[in-house]
Design a protein around this motif. Structure first.
Motif, PDB file in Angstrom:
ATOM      1  N   GLY A   1      10.011  -4.626   0.632  1.00 52.77           N
ATOM      2  CA  GLY A   1      10.960  -4.418  -0.452  1.00 52.77           C
ATOM      3  C   GLY A   1      12.365  -4.445   0.111  1.00 52.77           C
ATOM      4  N   ASP A   2      13.323  -4.858  -0.721  1.00 45.97           N
ATOM      5  CA  ASP A   2      14.715  -4.824  -0.259  1.00 45.97           C
ATOM      6  C   ASP A   2      15.469  -3.709  -0.974  1.00 45.97           C
ATOM      7  N   ARG A   3      16.719  -3.547  -0.615  1.00 45.33           N
ATOM      8  CA  ARG A   3      17.515  -2.443  -1.151  1.00 45.33           C
ATOM      9  C   ARG A   3      17.821  -2.595  -2.634  1.00 45.33           C
ATOM     10  N   HIS A   4      17.618  -3.779  -3.173  1.00 46.07           N
ATOM     11  CA  HIS A   4      17.824  -3.996  -4.601  1.00 46.07           C
ATOM     12  C   HIS A   4      16.563  -3.718  -5.418  1.00 46.07           C
ATOM     13  N   GLY A   5      15.456  -3.403  -4.730  1.00 42.95           N
ATOM     14  CA  GLY A   5      14.221  -3.088  -5.437  1.00 42.95           C
ATOM     15  C   GLY A   5      13.275  -4.245  -5.638  1.00 42.95           C
ATOM     16  N   ASN A   6      13.591  -5.420  -5.091  1.00 39.84           N
ATOM     17  CA  ASN A   6      12.665  -6.541  -5.174  1.00 39.84           C
ATOM     18  C   ASN A   6      11.460  -6.262  -4.277  1.00 39.84           C
ATOM     19  N   LEU A   7      10.257  -6.522  -4.780  1.00 43.90           N
ATOM     20  CA  LEU A   7       9.041  -6.132  -4.066  1.00 43.90           C
ATOM     21  C   LEU A   7       8.104  -7.318  -3.830  1.00 43.90           C
TER      22      LEU A   7
ATOM     23  N   GLN B   1       8.804 -15.788  -3.553  1.00 46.50           N
ATOM     24  CA  GLN B   1       7.680 -14.954  -3.138  1.00 46.50           C
ATOM     25  C   GLN B   1       7.747 -13.545  -3.726  1.00 46.50           C
ATOM     26  N   ILE B   2       8.791 -13.219  -4.464  1.00 46.50           N
ATOM     27  CA  ILE B   2       8.934 -11.876  -5.026  1.00 46.50           C
ATOM     28  C   ILE B   2       7.972 -11.691  -6.195  1.00 46.50           C
ATOM     29  N   HIS B   3       7.194 -10.623  -6.137  1.00 45.06           N
ATOM     30  CA  HIS B   3       6.220 -10.354  -7.190  1.00 45.06           C
ATOM     31  C   HIS B   3       6.779  -9.445  -8.283  1.00 45.06           C
ATOM     32  N   THR B   4       7.569  -8.456  -7.899  1.00 46.95           N
ATOM     33  CA  THR B   4       8.230  -7.577  -8.863  1.00 46.95           C
ATOM     34  C   THR B   4       9.729  -7.650  -8.642  1.00 46.95           C
ATOM     35  N   PRO B   5      10.492  -8.162  -9.606  1.00 41.25           N
ATOM     36  CA  PRO B   5      11.942  -8.217  -9.441  1.00 41.25           C
ATOM     37  C   PRO B   5      12.568  -6.836  -9.522  1.00 41.25           C
ATOM     38  N   GLY B   6      13.680  -6.675  -8.853  1.00 42.60           N
ATOM     39  CA  GLY B   6      14.340  -5.383  -8.751  1.00 42.60           C
ATOM     40  C   GLY B   6      14.752  -4.765 -10.076  1.00 42.60           C
ATOM     41  N   ILE B   7      14.837  -5.561 -11.131  1.00 41.08           N
ATOM     42  CA  ILE B   7      15.222  -5.011 -12.435  1.00 41.08           C
ATOM     43  C   ILE B   7      14.220  -3.968 -12.914  1.00 41.08           C
ATOM     44  N   HIS B   8      12.976  -4.049 -12.412  1.00 42.89           N
ATOM     45  CA  HIS B   8      11.935  -3.097 -12.818  1.00 42.89           C
ATOM     46  C   HIS B   8      11.899  -1.843 -11.943  1.00 42.89           C
ATOM     47  N   VAL B   9      12.649  -1.823 -10.856  1.00 41.07           N
ATOM     48  CA  VAL B   9      12.526  -0.747  -9.867  1.00 41.07           C
ATOM     49  C   VAL B   9      13.829   0.037  -9.771  1.00 41.07           C
ATOM     50  N   GLN B  10      13.716   1.350  -9.838  1.00 38.97           N
ATOM     51  CA  GLN B  10      14.900   2.211  -9.773  1.00 38.97           C
ATOM     52  C   GLN B  10      15.062   2.913  -8.432  1.00 38.97           C
ATOM     53  N   ARG B  11      13.963   3.144  -7.702  1.00 40.81           N
ATOM     54  CA  ARG B  11      14.039   3.853  -6.418  1.00 40.81           C
ATOM     55  C   ARG B  11      13.099   3.209  -5.406  1.00 40.81           C
ATOM     56  N   VAL B  12      13.554   3.141  -4.169  1.00 41.52           N
ATOM     57  CA  VAL B  12      12.768   2.564  -3.076  1.00 41.52           C
ATOM     58  C   VAL B  12      12.728   3.569  -1.931  1.00 41.52           C
ATOM     59  N   VAL B  13      11.522   3.797  -1.392  1.00 43.86           N
ATOM     60  CA  VAL B  13      11.343   4.698  -0.254  1.00 43.86           C
ATOM     61  C   VAL B  13      10.679   3.923   0.873  1.00 43.86           C
ATOM     62  N   HIS B  14      11.301   3.923   2.038  1.00 48.60           N
ATOM     63  CA  HIS B  14      10.712   3.256   3.206  1.00 48.60           C
ATOM     64  C   HIS B  14       9.732   4.216   3.867  1.00 48.60           C
ATOM     65  N   VAL B  15       8.433   3.842   3.915  1.00 52.86           N
ATOM     66  CA  VAL B  15       7.415   4.747   4.458  1.00 52.86           C
ATOM     67  C   VAL B  15       6.773   4.227   5.735  1.00 52.86           C
ATOM     68  N   GLY B  16       7.062   2.981   6.122  1.00 53.66           N
ATOM     69  CA  GLY B  16       6.437   2.415   7.302  1.00 53.66           C
ATOM     70  C   GLY B  16       5.023   1.939   7.020  1.00 53.66           C
ATOM     71  N   PRO B  17       4.339   1.384   8.040  1.00 54.28           N
ATOM     72  CA  PRO B  17       2.974   0.874   7.858  1.00 54.28           C
ATOM     73  C   PRO B  17       2.014   1.964   7.393  1.00 54.28           C
ATOM     74  N   VAL B  18       1.135   1.599   6.475  1.00 51.87           N
ATOM     75  CA  VAL B  18       0.159   2.538   5.905  1.00 51.87           C
ATOM     76  C   VAL B  18      -1.239   2.006   6.155  1.00 51.87           C
ATOM     77  N   GLU B  19      -2.121   2.852   6.654  1.00 50.05           N
ATOM     78  CA  GLU B  19      -3.504   2.458   6.909  1.00 50.05           C
ATOM     79  C   GLU B  19      -4.318   2.585   5.631  1.00 50.05           C
ATOM     80  N   VAL B  20      -5.062   1.538   5.314  1.00 48.36           N
ATOM     81  CA  VAL B  20      -5.882   1.529   4.112  1.00 48.36           C
ATOM     82  C   VAL B  20      -7.220   2.199   4.413  1.00 48.36           C
ATOM     83  N   GLY B  21      -7.642   3.125   3.560  1.00 49.21           N
ATOM     84  CA  GLY B  21      -8.919   3.796   3.748  1.00 49.21           C
ATOM     85  C   GLY B  21     -10.080   2.911   3.345  1.00 49.21           C
ATOM     86  N   ILE B  22     -11.274   3.340   3.693  1.00 47.13           N
ATOM     87  CA  ILE B  22     -12.506   2.636   3.337  1.00 47.13           C
ATOM     88  C   ILE B  22     -13.264   3.510   2.339  1.00 47.13           C
ATOM     89  N   GLU B  23     -13.446   2.982   1.137  1.00 41.43           N
ATOM     90  CA  GLU B  23     -14.040   3.793   0.074  1.00 41.43           C
ATOM     91  C   GLU B  23     -15.530   4.007   0.299  1.00 41.43           C
TER      92      GLU B  23
END
Length: 248
Positions: free
Chosen positions: A177-183, A220-242
Motif C-alpha cells: 500500500g502507498d501513503r495515498h491508500g492505494n492497495l 496493478q492497484i486492486h483498491t484505489p485510495g479513494i476507498h481507504v482512509q487509514r493505512v498502518v504499516h505492519v510488516g510481513p505477516v505469517e499466514v496460519g494453517i486452518e
C-alpha cells in the motif's frame, strides 16, 4: 493525502460500541489480524461484523467472539469455530447467513452506491422464502427468523432482491500500500478484501509493505485510495494453517 497512522491502536481508537465492521479475509488468508487484535485491546463491544467467516477459535474475529464483543454477524461460512456454534445455538449471537457470492456482491454494491440488486442465488430456498434462524432462544427453538424477500421475474427467470451493505468501518489486509491508500493484494489473500474495503465509510488497511506514492503500477492497484482512509504499516505477516493434514 498522507493516510498513514503510527500504529494499529491509533487506527482503531475511535471505533465505538455498536458499529458495523466489514472485515476482509477468507478462512485464515488475508485476515487483518493485527487490526483485530488492536480492536480487541481497544475494548469496543456490541459489534456487528460482516465477513465471509467469523474467524476460527483463537484467531481473527474469533478473538472478539470469545470475549463476547460481537452481537451480530453477517457471514456465509460458519464452520471451524466451536465457540461460534456455541454462542449461536445458545442465543448469545445473531447470525445472518448469506450465500457467499451474494455476500461479496452486497459489499461491492454498497461500496458502489447501489442500494439493492436482483440475483438468482437462493431462489426457491429459505434465503428467499424466509425462516432462516437468526437467533435461537438457548433451548433449541428459533427466537428470530429471516423475513421473506422480494422477487421479480426477468426473461422468464425468478430473481431475489438483496440489499447492498455499507459498513461504518472496514478492516482489510493488503500486501502493498502507498501513503495515498492505494492497495495491492497478493494471490488468494485478495479474496473478500476489495469488496470489504469499498463498503466501509472509514476503511483501515494494514499493509505488509508501505511504499511511496507513484511506486505502485496503476494497472496493478486492486483498491484505489479513494476507498481507504487509514493505512498502518505492519510488516510481513505469517499466514496460519486452518486444517493441517499429515500423510503417513
Amino acid at each position: 493525502m498522507d493516510k498513514v497512522v503510527a500504529s494499529a491502536a491509533d487506527a482503531v481508537a475511535d471505533i465505538q460500541d455498536g458499529v458495523t465492521i466489514a472485515v476482509g479475509g477468507f478462512g485464515l488468508v488475508g485476515i487483518p489480524e493485527i487490526l483485530i487484535q488492536a480492536l480487541l485491546d481497544q475494548g469496543a463491544t456490541d459489534l456487528e461484523t460482516v465477513s465471509n467467516n467469523c474467524g476460527t477459535d483463537g484467531f481473527g474475529l474469533g478473538l472478539l467472539l470469545e470475549k463476547g464483543r460481537i452481537r451480530r454477524t453477517i457471514s456465509s461460512y460458519v464452520g471451524s469455530n466451536k465457540e461460534f456454534a456455541r454462542q449461536y445455538l445458545s442465543g448469545e449471537l445473531e447470525v445472518e447467513l448469506t450465500p457467499q457470492g451474494t455476500l461479496a456482491e452486497r459489499l461491492r454494491a454498497g461500496g458502489a452506491g447501489i442500494p439493492a440488486f436482483f440475483t438468482p442465488a437462493g431462489v426457491g430456498t429459505a434465503v428467499e422464502e424466509g425462516g432462516l434462524p437468526l437467533r435461537y432462544d438457548g433451548h433449541g427453538h428459533i427466537a428470530a427468523a429471516s423475513e421473506p424477500k422480494e422477487t421479480r421475474e426477468f426473461d422468464g427467470q425468478t430473481y431475489v432482491l438483496e440489499r447492498g451493505i455499507v459498513a461504518d468501518y472496514a478492516l482489510v489486509h493488503a500486501w502493498k500500500g502507498d501513503r495515498h491508500g492505494n492497495l495491492v493484494y497478493r494471490a488468494s489473500a485478495r479474496n473478500f478484501n476489495p469488496p470489504a474495503a469499498a463498503s466501509g465509510r472509514i476503511t483501515i488497511a494494514q499493509v505488509e509493505h508501505l511504499v511511496e506514492p507513484g511506486e505502485l503500477d496503476p494497472n496493478q492497484i486492486h483498491t484505489p485510495g479513494i476507498h481507504v482512509q487509514r493505512v498502518v504499516h505492519v510488516g510481513p505477516v505469517e499466514v496460519g494453517i486452518e486444517n493441517r493434514t499429515v500423510r503417513a
